[in-house]
Design an enzyme around this catalytic site. Structure first.
Site, PDB file in Angstrom:
ATOM      1  N   GLU A 155      -4.808  65.876  18.083  1.00 16.70           N
ATOM      2  CA  GLU A 155      -4.457  65.780  16.676  1.00 16.70           C
ATOM      3  C   GLU A 155      -5.070  66.943  15.914  1.00 16.70           C
ATOM      4  O   GLU A 155      -5.476  67.945  16.513  1.00 16.70           O
ATOM      5  CB  GLU A 155      -4.886  64.423  16.109  1.00 16.70           C
ATOM      6  CG  GLU A 155      -6.327  64.017  16.411  1.00 16.70           C
ATOM      7  CD  GLU A 155      -6.673  62.658  15.840  1.00 16.70           C
ATOM      8  OE1 GLU A 155      -6.513  62.468  14.627  1.00 16.70           O
ATOM      9  OE2 GLU A 155      -7.120  61.779  16.607  1.00 16.70           O
ATOM     10  N   GLU A 156      -5.087  66.845  14.596  1.00 19.49           N
ATOM     11  CA  GLU A 156      -5.579  67.950  13.783  1.00 19.49           C
ATOM     12  C   GLU A 156      -7.013  68.308  14.138  1.00 19.49           C
ATOM     13  O   GLU A 156      -7.811  67.424  14.436  1.00 19.49           O
ATOM     14  CB  GLU A 156      -5.500  67.578  12.296  1.00 19.49           C
ATOM     15  CG  GLU A 156      -4.081  67.439  11.785  1.00 19.49           C
ATOM     16  CD  GLU A 156      -4.042  67.179  10.285  1.00 19.49           C
ATOM     17  OE1 GLU A 156      -5.101  67.298   9.621  1.00 19.49           O
ATOM     18  OE2 GLU A 156      -2.969  66.849   9.782  1.00 19.49           O
TER      19      GLU A 156
END
Length: 404
Positions: A155-156
């Protein structure tokens, strides 16, 4: 919350040859047990073992029947380098603390998966030169702890870096090849249409490398979600994304699909209750999905007024609950039945003493049926009597009628 990271420590290194070759696995001193069924790894909720007021996993196991835990998170060192650490600070190579937690779980017949990545921090896919080097770093974790399962939480900000995602997916493929039977999940952000542009690019990278994990899981929270209906809608749409990306039919896509929720109040103020979890669980089981997990066990307990205040907490859910309510949905997904809580015994009511009859008199004559009180008990005459103390003899003329 999902965005909090652990600062832990751990591990022993192992040499991994070039990509596609066989890992030279050192003798296992990890205390590893036989693998659980994959369904347990698929149901394992996330646990930060040394951060966010970690709960006792043995107590959770006793209370719920849970057998598997998803330990989070392994990252690259904060100071740079391609070696695994817990939370960016504690080297896996020297860990004893997390190993102790794992030993506790295994001693009770359970097991763990380890999650790599998460939100924030520097990921090994960003720090290592290529897929082979990234896989070598992760192999140290697998060997250190004798793992049967691993989770790639992409993810980020990492999943916005195409080179890093190339390394992570390539490493996952190498680990899958070199560790037969290893359960591999890939977790990424969820959106209303399944997953966003970067999530879809990650799926295309997996397709281009010919990599198929046990499942691709989305996290349908922190994106404008509102209860279970919005989450099951996202899962339906994600199924369509998997079909179109890999050419799978619907059933095959569901068999490679997973859900990773957030119990209680999310980072953005969404709320997911026990009823929402039950609805998503029903959806997951009826569609034969591969995974059902949540973030996190550290949050699976009632907030106190002091630590709640309408905010998201890393140590409690911010919704009304009993401890480990949400873990029980994972147990159900694994195909087990959580134990019934020990019922609180119904107290035996204390009888109200009867009012006392007239006091017994030594000089009075009593006939059958006459009632008197003596020694804070009432007594009834069984026959004619005079000057015989009530209760003085087991075979006397008085029948004890109880306290008064």
């Amino acid at each position: 919350m999902r965005r909090l990271r652990a600062c832990l420590g751990a591990a022993a290194a192992v040499t991994l040859a070039a990509a596609g070759s066989t890992a030279l696995v050192a003798a296992d001193a990890s205390g590893a047990t036989s693998a659980l069924s994959n369904r347990w790894y698929a149901a394992a909720p996330y646990l930060m073992p040394l951060d966010n007021d970690p709960p006792d996993p043995a107590a959770i196991m006793d209370a719920t029947g849970l057998k598997a835990f998803q330990l989070a998170f392994v990252l690259a060192p904060n100071g740079g380098g391609c070696t695994p650490t817990w939370g960016g600070t504690a080297p896996v190579a020297s860990d004893t603390a997390v190993q102790s937690v794992i030993s506790t779980i295994r001693a009770k017949g359970g097991d763990v998966s380890v999650s790599i990545g998460g939100y924030g921090g520097t990921k090994l896919g960003q720090a290592c030169a290529d897929p082979a080097a990234t896989a070598a770093a992760y192999q140290q974790v697998i060997t250190k702890y004798g793992l049967h399962a691993i989770d790639f939480d992409l993810e980020e900000p990492e999943y916005e870096n195409s080179a890093a995602i190339h390394n992570e997916i390539g490493a996952a493929k190498i680990l899958q090849q070199n560790n037969p039977g290893l359960y591999v999940s890939v977790t990424t952000a969820g959106t209303a249409d399944g997953t966003g542009w970067f999530g879809k690019q990650m799926l295309l990278e997996a397709k281009s490398q010919g990599f198929t994990p046990n499942n691709f899981s989305i996290m349908p929270f922190d994106g404008g979600f509102n209860g279970a209906a919005s989450q099951t809608g996202a899962l339906t749409n994600f199924n369509s994304v998997l079909q179109s990306t890999f050419g799978w039919d619907q059933a095959t896509a569901y068999a490679h699909e997973g859900f990773s929720g957030m119990n209680g109040r999310s980072d953005t103020g969404e709320y997911f209750t026990q009823a929402d979890f039950q609805t998503v669980l029903d959806y997951a089981t009826s569609h034969h999905m591969d995974r059902f997990t949540f973030w996190s066990l550290n949050r699976d307990r009632q907030c106190t007024p002091a630590d709640n205040g309408g905010r998201t907490s890393g140590t409690c859910s911010s919704v009304a609950q009993s401890s480990w309510d949400f873990a029980k949905y994972s147990v159900k997904f694994a195909g087990a039945t959580p134990p019934d809580p020990t019922p609180t015994p119904t107290p035996t009511p204390t009888p109200t003493p009867a009012s006392c009859k007239p006091a017994w008199s030594a000089g009075a004559v009593y006939t059958q049926g006459n009632e008197v009180s003596y020694g804070k008990h009432n007594w009834k005459a069984k026959w004619w009597t005079q000057n015989e103390v009530p209760g003085a003899s087991q075979w006397g003329p008085w029948q004890d009628e109880g306290a008064c």
